[in-house]
Write an enzyme that holds these catalytic residues in place. Structure first.
Site, PDB file in Angstrom:
ATOM      1  N   GLY A   1      67.490 -29.190  39.467  1.00  0.00           N
ATOM      2  CA  GLY A   1      68.307 -30.870  39.629  1.00  0.00           C
ATOM      3  C   GLY A   1      68.379 -31.042  41.098  1.00  0.00           C
ATOM      4  O   GLY A   1      69.411 -30.292  41.724  1.00  0.00           O
ATOM      5  N   SER A   2      67.957 -32.026  41.588  1.00  0.00           N
ATOM      6  CA  SER A   2      68.240 -32.154  43.177  1.00  0.00           C
ATOM      7  C   SER A   2      67.547 -33.630  43.558  1.00  0.00           C
ATOM      8  O   SER A   2      67.458 -34.535  42.819  1.00  0.00           O
ATOM      9  CB  SER A   2      67.691 -31.289  43.985  1.00  0.00           C
ATOM     10  OG  SER A   2      66.223 -30.782  43.292  1.00  0.00           O
TER      11      SER A   2
END
Length: 249
Positions: free
Chosen positions: A207-208
C-alpha cells in the site's frame, strides 16, 4: 506472450493465464504458508487456517501480470496501478531539480502538473517506467509512514525519486512514496540503466503512492478518481493541454 506485438486491428495472439508471482514476494508467501501449516500441525487450527488464507493474500499482493504497453512516441504511461487521488500544479521535488553532483541535468523548478496515484493493498505494486530512456537519478529519502493519500506525504514520507531522460532530452520525474502499511521501497534499476517504456523499475510493499511530474506544457489525460493500470493507461501526451471532465456515477 511477453514481447509480442499486439495492435488495434486485431493482430496478435493472446490468452488468459494466472499472473506470475514476483520473486521478491515468493519468500514472504512461503514463510506465511509454513507458519500456518505449523499452527495447523500443532492443532491450533483457529490460528492456522486464517493464516493460510492470509498467505494466499500475500501471494496475490506480489502478483506481476503482463501488460500491453502503448508504443506511441508522445505517450506517458502510468507507472503504477491505482486511483488518481490528486492532480495539482506544483514544483518538482528539490532532489529532481537542477544539476546534481554527477553533472546530471535535472528538472526545471517551475510548477508542472503532478499526478498522484494511490495504491491500495489490493492493487498490483510493481512500478513501471512511464517513458523509455536512461535512469539519470535514483534518490532515496527516509521519512515518516503517514497515510499516503495525504498531500503532505509527498514531502514527509519515506520516498524514492526517479528521473528518466529520453534520447531527445525530454525528462520525466516520478516518486515512489511509502504509506501507513508500506515499509520498504525496492528498486530494480540504478542510475545509468536504459529502460523501455512500461519496463518494471521497482516495487513498494503493502500500500503506497506514486507521484508523476509531467513535462511543462503537458496536462493530464486522466481524471481525478479514475482507476488506472501501470504500463497501459496513458497518463498524458507530451505537449497536449486540454480540460477533461468526467461524471462520477
Amino acid at each position: 506472450m511477453a514481447g509480442e506485438l499486439l495492435d488495434n486491428k486485431g493482430r496478435g495472439d493472446v490468452s488468459w493465464s494466472w499472473p506470475p508471482i514476483h520473486p521478491e514476494g515468493r519468500k514472504y508467501g512461503l514463510i506465511a504458508v509454513a507458519v500456518s501449516l505449523l499452527f495447523i500441525f500443532l492443532d491450533w487450527e483457529i490460528v492456522g487456517w486464517p493464516l493460510l488464507a492470509l498467505s494466499a493474500g500475500v501471494f496475490a499482493f506480489f502478483r506481476d501480470p503482463e501488460r500491453v504497453v502503448p508504443q506511441a512516441d508522445d505517450a506517458i504511461v502510468a507507472p503504477a496501478d491505482g486511483l488518481v487521488s490528486l492532480i495539482a500544479q506544483v514544483a518538482p521535488p528539490p532532489e529532481l531539480i537542477g544539476d546534481d553532483a554527477s553533472g546530471s541535468r535535472g528538472l526545471s523548478p517551475e510548477p508542472v502538473t503532478r499526478i498522484s496515484i494511490f495504491m491500495s493493498v489490493f492493487d498490483v505494486h510493481i512500478n513501471r517506467a512511464p517513458i523509455a530512456g536512461t535512469i539519470q537519478r535514483l534518490v532515496y529519502i527516509p521519512g515518516k509512514f503517514m497515510n499516503a493519500d495525504l498531500d503532505k506525504a509527498s514531502e514527509e514520507n519515506e520516498r524514492q525519486h526517479i528521473l528518466i531522460e529520453r534520447p531527445d532530452g525530454m525528462q520525466i520525474g516520478f516518486t515512489q512514496i511509502a504509506g501507513l502499511v508500506a515499509r520498504r521501497i525496492v528498486p530494480f534499476v540504478k542510475p545509468g540503466d536504459i529502460v523501455a517504456v512500461g519496463q518494471r523499475v521497482g516495487l513498494i510493499r503493502f500500500g503506497s503512492r506514486v507521484d508523476v511530474y509531467l513535462p511543462a506544457g503537458t496536462d493530464a489525460q486522466v481524471l481525478l478518481g479514475q482507476k488506472i493500470i501501470a504500463g497501459e493507461t496513458i497518463l498524458a501526451r507530451v505537449g497536449q493541454q486540454q480540460l477533461l471532465e468526467g461524471l462520477a456515477q
